[in-house]
Design a protein around this motif. Structure first.
Motif, mmCIF file in Angstrom:
data_model
loop_
_atom_site.group_PDB
_atom_site.id
_atom_site.type_symbol
_atom_site.label_atom_id
_atom_site.label_comp_id
_atom_site.label_asym_id
_atom_site.label_seq_id
_atom_site.Cartn_x
_atom_site.Cartn_y
_atom_site.Cartn_z
ATOM 1 N N THR A 28 0.850 -1.182 0.000
ATOM 2 C CA THR A 28 0.000 0.000 0.000
ATOM 3 C C THR A 28 0.890 1.237 0.000
ATOM 4 N N PRO A 29 0.881 2.020 -1.067
ATOM 5 C CA PRO A 29 1.663 3.265 -1.065
ATOM 6 C C PRO A 29 1.148 4.213 0.017
ATOM 7 N N VAL A 30 2.064 4.818 0.749
ATOM 8 C CA VAL A 30 1.694 5.678 1.878
ATOM 9 C C VAL A 30 1.929 7.147 1.575
ATOM 10 N N ALA A 31 3.144 7.477 1.166
ATOM 11 C CA ALA A 31 3.514 8.886 0.958
ATOM 12 C C ALA A 31 4.774 8.959 0.126
ATOM 13 N N GLY A 32 4.962 10.087 -0.514
ATOM 14 C CA GLY A 32 6.192 10.321 -1.251
ATOM 15 C C GLY A 32 7.305 10.823 -0.349
ATOM 16 N N MET A 33 8.522 10.702 -0.829
ATOM 17 C CA MET A 33 9.665 11.351 -0.187
ATOM 18 C C MET A 33 10.238 12.404 -1.131
ATOM 19 N N ALA A 34 10.764 11.961 -2.282
ATOM 20 C CA ALA A 34 11.415 12.933 -3.167
ATOM 21 C C ALA A 34 11.654 12.374 -4.554
ATOM 22 N N ARG A 35 11.867 13.288 -5.487
ATOM 23 C CA ARG A 35 12.464 12.974 -6.784
ATOM 24 C C ARG A 35 13.896 13.483 -6.766
ATOM 25 N N THR A 36 14.770 12.762 -7.443
ATOM 26 C CA THR A 36 16.167 13.190 -7.531
ATOM 27 C C THR A 36 16.692 12.998 -8.950
ATOM 28 N N PRO A 37 17.332 14.013 -9.522
ATOM 29 C CA PRO A 37 18.020 13.794 -10.787
ATOM 30 C C PRO A 37 19.175 12.811 -10.585
ATOM 31 N N LEU A 38 19.570 12.150 -11.659
ATOM 32 C CA LEU A 38 20.783 11.337 -11.638
ATOM 33 C C LEU A 38 21.900 12.103 -12.319
ATOM 34 N N LEU A 39 23.121 11.713 -12.015
ATOM 35 C CA LEU A 39 24.301 12.275 -12.657
ATOM 36 C C LEU A 39 24.985 11.215 -13.491
ATOM 37 N N LEU A 40 25.571 11.633 -14.605
ATOM 38 C CA LEU A 40 26.514 10.793 -15.318
ATOM 39 C C LEU A 40 27.885 11.130 -14.763
ATOM 40 N N LEU A 41 28.543 10.144 -14.179
ATOM 41 C CA LEU A 41 29.800 10.338 -13.468
ATOM 42 C C LEU A 41 30.901 9.512 -14.108
ATOM 43 N N VAL A 42 32.110 10.045 -14.104
ATOM 44 C CA VAL A 42 33.236 9.310 -14.661
ATOM 45 C C VAL A 42 34.423 9.357 -13.703
ATOM 46 N N ASN A 43 35.287 8.377 -13.866
ATOM 47 C CA ASN A 43 36.552 8.372 -13.131
ATOM 48 C C ASN A 43 37.408 9.552 -13.584
ATOM 49 N N ASN A 44 38.124 10.149 -12.672
ATOM 50 C CA ASN A 44 38.905 11.344 -12.994
ATOM 51 C C ASN A 44 39.969 11.113 -14.065
ATOM 52 N N ASP A 45 40.417 9.871 -14.227
ATOM 53 C CA ASP A 45 41.465 9.592 -15.213
ATOM 54 C C ASP A 45 40.925 9.333 -16.613
ATOM 55 N N LEU A 46 39.611 9.231 -16.743
ATOM 56 C CA LEU A 46 39.049 9.023 -18.075
ATOM 57 C C LEU A 46 39.246 10.307 -18.882
ATOM 58 N N THR A 66 15.428 10.600 -17.019
ATOM 59 C CA THR A 66 15.229 9.654 -15.926
ATOM 60 C C THR A 66 15.460 10.370 -14.601
ATOM 61 N N SER A 67 14.848 9.857 -13.548
ATOM 62 C CA SER A 67 15.040 10.443 -12.227
ATOM 63 C C SER A 67 14.734 9.409 -11.164
ATOM 64 N N GLY A 68 15.309 9.605 -9.982
ATOM 65 C CA GLY A 68 15.000 8.744 -8.853
ATOM 66 C C GLY A 68 13.646 9.112 -8.267
ATOM 67 N N PHE A 69 12.913 8.119 -7.810
ATOM 68 C CA PHE A 69 11.561 8.306 -7.280
ATOM 69 C C PHE A 69 11.470 7.548 -5.958
ATOM 70 N N TYR A 70 11.328 8.292 -4.860
ATOM 71 C CA TYR A 70 11.402 7.685 -3.535
ATOM 72 C C TYR A 70 10.139 7.945 -2.731
ATOM 73 N N GLY A 71 9.698 6.936 -2.010
ATOM 74 C CA GLY A 71 8.498 7.060 -1.201
ATOM 75 C C GLY A 71 8.470 6.040 -0.087
ATOM 76 N N VAL A 72 7.266 5.811 0.425
ATOM 77 C CA VAL A 72 7.066 4.939 1.575
ATOM 78 C C VAL A 72 5.858 4.049 1.316
ATOM 79 N N ALA A 73 5.985 2.761 1.675
ATOM 80 C CA ALA A 73 4.877 1.817 1.512
ATOM 81 C C ALA A 73 4.839 0.868 2.702
ATOM 82 N N VAL A 74 3.684 0.236 2.877
ATOM 83 C CA VAL A 74 3.492 -0.743 3.943
ATOM 84 C C VAL A 74 2.830 -1.987 3.350
ATOM 85 N N PRO A 75 2.854 -3.111 4.067
ATOM 86 C CA PRO A 75 2.184 -4.309 3.551
ATOM 87 C C PRO A 75 0.698 -4.059 3.302
#
Length: 345
Positions: free
Chosen positions: A138-156, A269-278
């Motif tokens: 059962t969905p209860v409530a949202g928390m947040a949306r978050t953008p994602l980053l494209l990340l690379v190693n510094n030596d690339l 695309t983005s992260g989607f975070y919330g809260v749910a219960v059984p």
């Protein structure tokens, strides 16, 4: 309409029937017997909630976005409701280990799942799952949306998005990209990028963001897609280089980073975070949790904390969040079908 509101986000897109507390709560009789003496007894029990510690299950390793977004909420709920809301990390199988453990828990409000994009992706990504989040949670409530980053190693040897795509095309199958696990938003972001850019690379799955990003920073793998809350500290410390964001607008936290959609139209695309219960958790408990979580997300200290993490709070009542959860499942189902990628691949 407030930024990050659930309503605004929607458009984007028993084996045992004896009257034990667990069996009765899971039964359909809760609604039908709403005016019965038994229902009034359960309602009274719900009003005393919580009377003991509550377990807040995190599906990934400590330090990731789900963990960081949950910490402040649990502190606030503990203070407001008078019982500990304790984090429990249960990583594995792209979040499915934790999800199954919560689904199988008693539907009494004392076991809560911090959901992530993996839960709404999993509905279509993994047809072998032994559960159905649309029926078992059962969905209860949202928390947040978050953008994602494209990340690379510094030596690339790349400094921007165009150089990265060019380097990947010039070195097919030589780049390795990490994810937080199969079927996560990190995984699907990598698959979508690979498809739209027409490149070949190797995708390496980890049990959460933290170990994945550590290996990018150390050079064991070359790149990663990950949520701003998970990666921001390492970016600011100079351990990782961020070269783009995955959303269609720039991030207020890292405003100088371009959007991937600038060179790959339609990428989002983005992260989607919330809260749910059984499923079967009494509605009064669900409503109470929703109100308290929304109140926490309106707290200036938590909003400031989320802003520092690049997270946009998601608020709304239970019905609104339930609609958003369903809309996210539909949105990712289309992406999974487009990419033709599943757990069996």
């Amino acid at each position: 309409m407030p930024k990050g509101s659930v309503t605004g986000s929607v458009t984007e897109a028993v084996k045992d029937v004896t009257l034990t507390r667990r069996a009765w709560l899971r039964s359909a009789g809760w609604s039908a017997l709403a005016v019965s003496p038994l229902a009034r007894t359960v309602a009274a029990w719900a009003q005393s909630y919580p009377s003991r510690p509550v377990t807040w299950v995190i599906p990934f390793a400590p330090g990731g976005a789900t963990d960081q977004l949950s910490t402040g909420l649990c502190e606030r709920l503990t203070a407001r409701l008078g019982q500990p809301f304790a984090l429990q990390h249960r990583p594995g199988a792209g979040g499915n280990v934790a999800t199954r453990s919560v689904i199988e828990a008693a539907p009494d409000g004392y076991t809560i799942l911090a959901t992530s994009t993996a839960n709404v992706i999993g509905a279509s990504f993994d047809p072998s799952l032994p559960f159905d989040v649309t029926k078992d949670l059962t969905p209860v409530a949202g928390m947040a949306r978050t953008p994602l980053l494209l990340l690379v190693n510094n030596d690339l040897p790349v400094r921007n998005l165009s150089e990265f795509v060019g380097y990947a095309k010039a070195n097919p199958d030589k780049l390795s990209v990490t994810t937080a696990g199969p079927g996560t938003v990190q995984h699907l972001s990598a698959e979508l990028f690979r498809s739209k850019a027409g490149i070949k690379w190797n995708i390496v799955h980890y049990r959460g963001s933290t170990p994945a990003l550590v290996d990018v920073a150390s050079g064991h793998v070359h790149a990663a897609f990950d949520n701003i809350p998970s990666a921001l500290e390492m970016v600011k410390a100079g351990k990782l280089r961020a070269i783009a964001v995955t959303t269609q607008t720039r991030s207020d936290t890292l405003p100088d980073l371009p959007q991937i959609t600038d060179i790959l139209p339609g990428f989002d695309t983005s992260g989607f975070y919330g809260v749910a219960v059984p499923r079967g958790t009494p509605r009064p408990i669900v409503e109470l949790l929703n109100r308290e979580i929304n109140a926490a997300l309106s707290d200036p200290a938590i909003r400031e904390r989320y802003a520092a993490l690049g997270a946009i709070p998601l608020t709304g009542n239970v019905s609104e969040y339930d609609a958003l959860f369903a809309a996210e499942i539909a949105r990712w189902r289309k992406i999974v079908a487009l990419l033709d990628v599943h757990k069996t691949d």
